[in-house]
Design a protein around this motif. Structure first.
Motif: not given
Length: 475
Positions: A75-104
């Motif tokens: 599909l990549a050879g037929h035009g499909l491209q992927w875009d990536f964010h700084g973090y795959p996932l964030a989970h906000p918490l009350d009264d605390a910083e968000s916790v992140f799933l990093h691509q690492d």
């Protein structure tokens, strides 16, 4: 097999992949789709106005990125491209910083040192082998997996209920919330066995190749598939609703990209009595209630880094999430539902006019829910982004009934083809080593109601088509 014919009813990713497999083997293939465009729930449109691209169904694609079917057809050879964010996932918490799933993996664990060892134990072996793990997860459960040793290691992590694992194994609310949020993709109560498997799988994929979005919208995946099919000579008939198999031309093979309810409607008395009774008892699960937003800028999260995440789980801590999912499964609408937000235009500028952002979201709601959950979704996002409502330029609400009217496979708003509770997690759609066969020679099911289940990956169509080819070769 030159000269043989096949019909496909339904042009979702699974139906289109089945068509491609058969056409590649020399079949004359025709696809029949009720909607004006192929794609099923893997579609995009401009519902938020001119210049917007809104994913009408799925939005983030860790499974599509690694799909063996999509890789086979390049599909990549037929035009499909992927875009990536700084973090795959964030989970906000009350009264605390968000916790992140990093691509690492290391960067993820650095956020909660007290849970480093257990997080490493759960995810480490899987992160090192993301393709093999996905290959196992997208293969039929009843059979020998392609990577059996790795499957055994995954099975040990998958067995416990996510609620039990999150409360017993993790010391920090950050690690527990991050794991529980990924486990909630099962759309089951987190007290259900095997929900930890979803947490481990989605976490491992996020910490390896991420949870990307398709450039130009999820419909770009379908556009690439259509180019493949065009090159293979497949005929696609859109705006052509099939209500009974008698409407189809003669063919050696027929595939239904449909759930059991539609299969009964289409095949009628042709189905064996036992299978028909099972299909009539098929249980549909937790529904999605969708709200899409056009904003005049990024969501103003309390933790500004959250705007760099592709997906955001909006709920609070793991205990609150478990409570909400339990209520939904029991048919009750929680005041604070689990809300999933995807921020595609922060990585893909084509999604919105300059200076604006398209935001995709849905809440888990009871099957067939006919109330108004839109205000609850607004409030959940506002809870972690206090000025969110001031950013809204336009808002489009799509409840379960509207989802089903658009795509009859989304019964009662169930986006997974049927509940994963009880035996339906393993026996989809029936307890058989050939789950794709409908008990009638040449007739097969290839939807998300068959292994490996929901998601944009095309693997149900891939497995169904290859099984049919093996069956045909025996005659």
């Amino acid at each position: 097999m030159t000269g043989r014919k096949a019909n496909i009813v339904g042009a979702g990713p699974n139906g289109l992949v089945a068509a491609a497999v058969l056409a590649e083997q020399g079949f004359d293939v025709q696809v029949f789709e009720r909607n004006a465009r192929p794609g099923g729930a893997a579609a995009s449109g401009s519902t938020l106005g001119e210049g917007t691209i809104v994913d009408l169904g799925a939005a983030a694609h860790p499974f599509a990125y690694g799909s063996r079917a999509f890789a086979h057809f390049d599909l990549a050879g037929h035009g499909l491209q992927w875009d990536f964010h700084g973090y795959p996932l964030a989970h906000p918490l009350d009264d605390a910083e968000s916790v992140f799933l990093h691509q690492d993996l290391e960067a993820t664990m650095a956020q909660f040192p007290a849970d480093r060892k257990i997080w490493q134990l759960l995810h480490g072996p899987l992160v090192r082998h993301p393709q093999e793990i996905l290959d196992n997860a997208t293969s039929p459960l009843l059979g020998i997996p392609p990577h059996p040793v790795l499957m055994a290691r995954f099975g040990l992590r998958a067995l416990p209920p996510a609620k039990l694992l999150a409360s017993a194994a993790f010391r920090t609310r950050q690690a527990a919330a991050l794991f529980a949020g990924s486990s909630a993709h099962s759309m089951l109560p987190l007290s259900h066995p095997f929900t930890s498997g979803f947490g481990a799988l989605f976490g491992a994929l996020g910490q390896s190749w991420g949870w990307p979005v398709a450039h130009g919208g999820t419909g770009s995946i379908i556009d690439a598939l259509l180019r493949v099919l065009d090159g293979l000579g497949v005929q696609i008939h859109t705006g052509h609703q099939i209500t009974h198999l008698a409407q189809l031309p003669d063919a050696d093979l027929t595939f239904l990209d449909a759930t059991p309810r539609q299969a009964v409607q289409l095949a009628g008395d042709q189905l064996p009595a036992r299978l028909r009774r099972r299909f009539e008892r098929w249980r549909y699960g937790t529904a999605a209630y969708k709200v899409d937003y056009l904003l005049d800028g990024p969501i103003p999260w309390k933790d500004a880094r959250t705007a760099q995440a592709g997906t955001v789980h909006v709920i609070g801590d793991a205990a609150e999430l478990a409570r909400a999912e339990r209520q939904v499964a029991a048919g009750s609408m929680p005041e604070r539902p689990f809300v999933m937000v995807v921020q595609p235009s922060s990585a893909d500028a084509s999604r919105a006019p300059a200076g604006r952002q398209v935001i995709w979201s849905y809440a888990h709601v009871p099957q067939g829910y006919d109330g108004d959950a839109g205000a609850l979704i607004d409030a959940q996002i506002q809870r972690f982004a206090p000025d969110f409502k001031d950013r809204i330029v336009q808002r489009v609400v799509t409840g379960p009934a509207q989802l089903q009217a658009w795509n009859p496979n989304l019964v009662g708003g169930d986006i997974g083809g049927g509940s994963l509770a009880g035996t339906q997690q393993f026996f989809r759609p029936s307890p058989s080593l050939n789950p794709y066969s409908l008990g009638v020679p040449g007739l097969y099911l290839c939807s998300s109601s068959t292994p490996p289940g929901g998601g944009v990956h095309g693997m149900a169509g891939w497995h169904a088509a290859h099984r049919a080819l093996r069956d045909l070769g025996r005659h």
